[in-house]
Design an enzyme around this catalytic site. Sequence first.
Site, PDB file in Angstrom:
ATOM      1  CG  ASP A  90      32.324  43.215  44.781  1.00 15.25           C
ATOM      2  OD1 ASP A  90      32.161  44.217  44.072  1.00 15.25           O
ATOM      3  OD2 ASP A  90      31.503  42.289  44.860  1.00 15.25           O
TER       4      ASP A  90
ATOM      5  CD  GLU B 179      49.922  38.942  60.269  1.00 20.33           C
ATOM      6  OE1 GLU B 179      50.589  38.184  59.517  1.00 20.33           O
ATOM      7  OE2 GLU B 179      48.960  38.547  60.964  1.00 20.33           O
TER       8      GLU B 179
END
Length: 551
Positions: free
Chosen positions: A214, A274
């Site tokens: 957002d 990751e």
Amino acid sequence: MNVQTNATFSKATKATSDWWRGGVIYQIYPRSFQDSNGDGIGDLKGITQRLGYIASLGVDAIWISPFFKSPMKDFGYDVSDYRDVDPMFGTMADFRDLLDQAHSHGLKVMIDLVLSHTSDQHPWFGESRANRENPKSDWYVWADPKPDGTPPNNWLSIFGGSAWQWDARRLQYYLHNFLTSQPDLNFHCKDVQDALLDVARFWLDLGVDGFRLDTINFYFHDAQLRDNPGLPMDQRNASIAPMVNPYNHQDHLFSKSQPENIAFLERLRALTDEYEGRACLGEVGDAQRGLEIMGEYTRGDKRMHMCYAFEFLEKRALTAAYAKQVFDQLEDKAGDAWPCWAFSNHDVQRHASRWGLDDAAIRQHAVLMMCLRGSACLYQGEELGLPEADVAFEDLQDPYGIEFWPEFKGRDGCRTPMVWAAQDEQSGFSSSRPWLPVSSAQAERAVDRLEQDPQSTLHHYRRAIALRHTYSALMSGAQTGMSQIGSVLTFTREDATEQVFCAFNMGSEPAELELPGGDWRVIGEDLGGVRGEGTVTLSAAQFCLLAREKR
């Protein structure tokens, strides 16, 4: 032109790590999607109950608007606990079940992270406001008043008035770009960044497939707190805030979109990388520089995977000329950016009403969305062709609409409950009175009614999404040769194996178009696409799609 039909091209296949590129994302506003317990508010179990329907659309992922613990002053976009589910929506066990069930349906799950600000009920803010010496004293944006007691600068809130709120505990102002109950975090403090990255890691460890971020360009503010300059009248537009809002009177050079943001986005991307197959979708809220910022934030492979701006969420109609203008600007300012387009979402009037579209135009816009370069966001009910709901003032819940009524009616009209069963009480959303009234006009287009008609808007959306997935060029290919010929928009999508030629008449009058020569095949006829050889006449809201294998 040699026109052939019934061509079968290899279905577009996406590497697990690259599912987002050209993917179709279905946005769910949880409090309005499906109520499972009869309290009138949608919840996580309700979403889980409807996953089969969502999967049947053929979308790649769902994006769930905030369901974290919150006082709900801004309906979940004011978070008081980033690591737990608000009881209104269920429990963490409910979310884990939703996640597992979505994955079993082949759906990715993206959650809406609101990192720029918290609720004033968040423990971080409670500690920060206590005094000026505590360990979190600089976790929010605090500033002394001017000598006359007025706010530190002229920054304005999107929800109206000053972006600064006086706090009697610290005898300072704090920054809030939205409601006064939504204080902005201080991203200049590394501890804040680390804490938010830990939040992201928590959800990644849980198994979410990515984040919708957002107000991604609101993270940093100008450390010097310089005044924003005024914005000339001819440069103001209502893409971020309604014209009755003084927020449009400023060029927000210093209150958002700061250069320091890039380094944090790279930290967030590095964390995401990751984990295999995760993606970040950033919302860019900037009326003047949205496309430029999109380019900055998605450049290379160390920042966001994709971003969307507000160009196609504006009230301004999506004409051929405007579409070409947007893509010309995108090419000029951010040629290598990966956009994600949306016509509707939880913050703007539904595009069927906003642009005054009839059924034919709704269908054409759906096909256009699936043909444009970039990823795509569909908002719940968009596949039904829902119009904006008319919500009476006494039923309004949105503080934004209450503040600026009647010139701006707020966001409740696009947030009314999803309509599942035309004849059922509350249209199948709930067994009790919902938090916003069900729209009778929307109920006429309920899922059960449209399911029965093979030619309905719902089935049309399914076919349009299937078309996108059938052609790898439409999923992730380049976009070349965009032209505006009167009211007709044309462009070609292509990758190493195939080309798709697209022509859309975005006007109200018939238009004749010369088609490209060569060994093309007509596609999209089941969507209403027009056949043609040499030239084609496209009536209003008609389109022509051609494909060929590259040799």
